[in-house]
Motif scaffolding. Structure first.
Motif, PDB file in Angstrom:
ATOM      1  N   GLN A 185       0.814  -1.212   0.000  1.00  0.00           N
ATOM      2  CA  GLN A 185       0.000   0.000   0.000  1.00  0.00           C
ATOM      3  C   GLN A 185       0.850   1.266   0.000  1.00  0.00           C
ATOM      4  N   VAL A 186       1.813   1.283  -0.880  1.00  0.00           N
ATOM      5  CA  VAL A 186       2.710   2.436  -1.009  1.00  0.00           C
ATOM      6  C   VAL A 186       2.128   3.415  -2.022  1.00  0.00           C
ATOM      7  N   LEU A 187       2.021   4.669  -1.647  1.00  0.00           N
ATOM      8  CA  LEU A 187       1.527   5.684  -2.559  1.00  0.00           C
ATOM      9  C   LEU A 187       2.575   5.962  -3.627  1.00  0.00           C
ATOM     10  N   VAL A 188       2.118   6.226  -4.839  1.00  0.00           N
ATOM     11  CA  VAL A 188       3.049   6.449  -5.949  1.00  0.00           C
ATOM     12  C   VAL A 188       4.012   7.603  -5.659  1.00  0.00           C
ATOM     13  N   PRO A 189       3.555   8.756  -5.148  1.00  0.00           N
ATOM     14  CA  PRO A 189       4.519   9.829  -4.848  1.00  0.00           C
ATOM     15  C   PRO A 189       5.598   9.400  -3.859  1.00  0.00           C
ATOM     16  N   ASP A 190       5.219   8.570  -2.873  1.00  0.00           N
ATOM     17  CA  ASP A 190       6.203   8.088  -1.900  1.00  0.00           C
ATOM     18  C   ASP A 190       7.205   7.141  -2.557  1.00  0.00           C
ATOM     19  N   LEU A 191       6.724   6.334  -3.497  1.00  0.00           N
ATOM     20  CA  LEU A 191       7.622   5.427  -4.210  1.00  0.00           C
ATOM     21  C   LEU A 191       8.624   6.208  -5.044  1.00  0.00           C
ATOM     22  N   VAL A 192       8.147   7.227  -5.738  1.00  0.00           N
ATOM     23  CA  VAL A 192       9.039   8.054  -6.556  1.00  0.00           C
ATOM     24  C   VAL A 192      10.075   8.745  -5.676  1.00  0.00           C
ATOM     25  N   GLU A 193       9.620   9.303  -4.568  1.00  0.00           N
ATOM     26  CA  GLU A 193      10.532  10.010  -3.661  1.00  0.00           C
ATOM     27  C   GLU A 193      11.603   9.075  -3.110  1.00  0.00           C
ATOM     28  N   ARG A 194      11.202   7.863  -2.717  1.00  0.00           N
ATOM     29  CA  ARG A 194      12.171   6.921  -2.156  1.00  0.00           C
ATOM     30  C   ARG A 194      13.142   6.440  -3.236  1.00  0.00           C
ATOM     31  N   ALA A 195      12.636   6.219  -4.437  1.00  0.00           N
ATOM     32  CA  ALA A 195      13.509   5.798  -5.532  1.00  0.00           C
ATOM     33  C   ALA A 195      14.561   6.858  -5.828  1.00  0.00           C
ATOM     34  N   ARG A 196      14.172   8.105  -5.784  1.00  0.00           N
ATOM     35  CA  ARG A 196      15.133   9.197  -6.006  1.00  0.00           C
ATOM     36  C   ARG A 196      16.157   9.245  -4.871  1.00  0.00           C
ATOM     37  N   ALA A 197      15.671   9.100  -3.640  1.00  0.00           N
ATOM     38  CA  ALA A 197      16.566   9.165  -2.486  1.00  0.00           C
ATOM     39  C   ALA A 197      17.579   8.032  -2.490  1.00  0.00           C
ATOM     40  N   GLU A 198      17.149   6.850  -2.935  1.00  0.00           N
ATOM     41  CA  GLU A 198      18.030   5.684  -2.958  1.00  0.00           C
ATOM     42  C   GLU A 198      18.861   5.603  -4.236  1.00  0.00           C
ATOM     43  N   ARG A 199      18.586   6.506  -5.184  1.00  0.00           N
ATOM     44  CA  ARG A 199      19.228   6.469  -6.496  1.00  0.00           C
ATOM     45  C   ARG A 199      19.041   5.084  -7.132  1.00  0.00           C
ATOM     46  N   ALA A 200      17.798   4.690  -7.187  1.00  0.00           N
ATOM     47  CA  ALA A 200      17.451   3.348  -7.663  1.00  0.00           C
ATOM     48  C   ALA A 200      17.805   3.166  -9.134  1.00  0.00           C
ATOM     49  N   ASP A 201      18.375   2.021  -9.436  1.00  0.00           N
ATOM     50  CA  ASP A 201      18.596   1.627 -10.828  1.00  0.00           C
ATOM     51  C   ASP A 201      17.332   1.022 -11.414  1.00  0.00           C
ATOM     52  N   ALA A 202      16.560   0.350 -10.565  1.00  0.00           N
ATOM     53  CA  ALA A 202      15.339  -0.311 -11.021  1.00  0.00           C
ATOM     54  C   ALA A 202      14.278  -0.223  -9.938  1.00  0.00           C
ATOM     55  N   VAL A 203      13.023  -0.122 -10.372  1.00  0.00           N
ATOM     56  CA  VAL A 203      11.876  -0.116  -9.463  1.00  0.00           C
ATOM     57  C   VAL A 203      10.999  -1.297  -9.820  1.00  0.00           C
ATOM     58  N   LEU A 204      10.757  -2.174  -8.846  1.00  0.00           N
ATOM     59  CA  LEU A 204       9.925  -3.356  -9.048  1.00  0.00           C
ATOM     60  C   LEU A 204       8.603  -3.167  -8.324  1.00  0.00           C
ATOM     61  N   VAL A 205       7.508  -3.303  -9.047  1.00  0.00           N
ATOM     62  CA  VAL A 205       6.179  -3.112  -8.475  1.00  0.00           C
ATOM     63  C   VAL A 205       5.347  -4.367  -8.692  1.00  0.00           C
ATOM     64  N   SER A 206       4.704  -4.842  -7.627  1.00  0.00           N
ATOM     65  CA  SER A 206       3.829  -6.007  -7.710  1.00  0.00           C
ATOM     66  C   SER A 206       2.382  -5.559  -7.602  1.00  0.00           C
ATOM     67  N   GLN A 207       1.523  -6.116  -8.470  1.00  0.00           N
ATOM     68  CA  GLN A 207       0.094  -5.805  -8.460  1.00  0.00           C
ATOM     69  C   GLN A 207      -0.711  -7.092  -8.556  1.00  0.00           C
ATOM     70  N   VAL A 208      -1.406  -7.416  -7.483  1.00  0.00           N
ATOM     71  CA  VAL A 208      -2.233  -8.617  -7.440  1.00  0.00           C
ATOM     72  C   VAL A 208      -3.715  -8.259  -7.556  1.00  0.00           C
ATOM     73  N   VAL A 209      -4.115  -7.156  -6.925  1.00  0.00           N
ATOM     74  CA  VAL A 209      -5.510  -6.721  -6.977  1.00  0.00           C
ATOM     75  C   VAL A 209      -5.840  -6.225  -8.380  1.00  0.00           C
ATOM     76  N   THR A 210      -6.855  -6.817  -9.004  1.00  0.00           N
ATOM     77  CA  THR A 210      -7.156  -6.488 -10.401  1.00  0.00           C
ATOM     78  C   THR A 210      -8.595  -6.029 -10.622  1.00  0.00           C
ATOM     79  N   GLN A 211      -9.383  -5.897  -9.548  1.00  0.00           N
ATOM     80  CA  GLN A 211     -10.766  -5.470  -9.728  1.00  0.00           C
ATOM     81  C   GLN A 211     -10.809  -4.123 -10.445  1.00  0.00           C
ATOM     82  N   LYS A 212     -11.703  -4.026 -11.441  1.00  0.00           N
ATOM     83  CA  LYS A 212     -11.885  -2.811 -12.231  1.00  0.00           C
ATOM     84  C   LYS A 212     -10.569  -2.333 -12.836  1.00  0.00           C
TER      85      LYS A 212
END
Length: 255
Positions: free
Chosen positions: A149-176
């Motif tokens: 349950q990570v908000l997208v802005p928080d993910l972007v901010e953390r990726a920038r702070a960590e200088r991420a080479d790659a961001v891996l996102v898992s999505q299981v909930v598919t309703q609508k």
């Protein structure tokens, strides 16, 4: 082998299939008749109702077994083939250490309201999946697992702070089509936050993504069910090191 095949149930070529679905009807004879009518409209004839169970006072779950006449033409089946070599953990570590000369940084999360961390943990956690250790096991990969349950802005901010080479996102909930909307929003947010050409590698995974839809969703790669940590690690090396080096050599030759 023939290019035309049909489903198999009791005997070869009998066309038997089993489907399950829910109707917004209380469980009674009328609901069972409606389920059989739906099955026939789907091309099942004859159709046999093998299971019906109330799902609360207003819904009924059905399992229907029957024969269909449809054929599958294997010549029209398209698949996404793996375009990179599978590497061992030792080979991944060696490639990162020799070519990147620092640890490869991976940030992972389940975004939006998705609280199902089984998939992302299977890839990232050291215990891994299917007998393979997760990315935390790789000496030359630094993993930041943000959980659920990570908000997208928080993910972007953390990726920038960590200088991420790659961001891996898992999505299981598919309703609508929540997985589609979340992924599209995530990729747009990263492209807005980063200069052109500096966006981390965006990788998403989940059981309901369509193969070949990565470009439409704005990500670099989609992994489906059954993906192992070794496949993901091998892809990261290929995309972040091998292909970039090949591109740099091509640029130098054209200069």
């Amino acid at each position: 082998m023939s290019d035309l095949v049909r489903p198999y149930g009791d005997t070869t070529g009998d066309g038997m299939v089993q489907v399950s679905f829910t109707l917004p009807l209380p469980h009674d004879k009328r609901a069972e008749g409606a389920a059989l009518q739906l099955a026939k409209k789907m091309g099942m004839d004859p159709a046999l109702l093998v299971h019906a169970k109330a799902m609360g006072p207003d819904f009924t779950f059905f399992v229907v077994y029957g024969s269909v006449t449809h054929l599958v033409d294997l010549r029209e089946v398209t698949v996404v083939e793996r375009e990179y070599p599978l590497l061992t953990a030792k080979e991944v570590n060696a490639a990162v250490k020799r070519r990147l000369r620092r640890k490869l940084v991976v940030v992972g999360a389940c975004i939006g309201t998705d609280a199902h961390t089984v998939g992302i943990d299977a890839i990232l956690n050291i215990k891994g999946f299917a007998g393979e250790k997760g990315l935390e096991y790789y000496r030359e990969i630094r993993v930041v697992n943000l959980g659920a349950q990570v908000l997208v802005p928080d993910l972007v901010e953390r990726a920038r702070a960590e200088r991420a080479d790659a961001v891996l996102v898992s999505q299981v909930v598919t309703q609508k089509d929540a997985h589609v909307h979340n992924t599209t929003a995530m990729s747009a947010a990263f492209r807005e936050a980063y200069p052109a050409g500096q966006v981390p590698l965006l990788v998403v995974g989940g059981p309901r993504f369509e193969e070949g839809s990565a470009s439409a969703l704005g990500v670099d790669r989609i992994f489906g069910r059954g993906t192992t940590p070794g496949e993901v690690a091998s892809y990261l090396v290929d995309a972040l090191i091998t292909r970039r080096e090949a591109g740099s050599r091509a640029d130098r030759r054209s200069a």
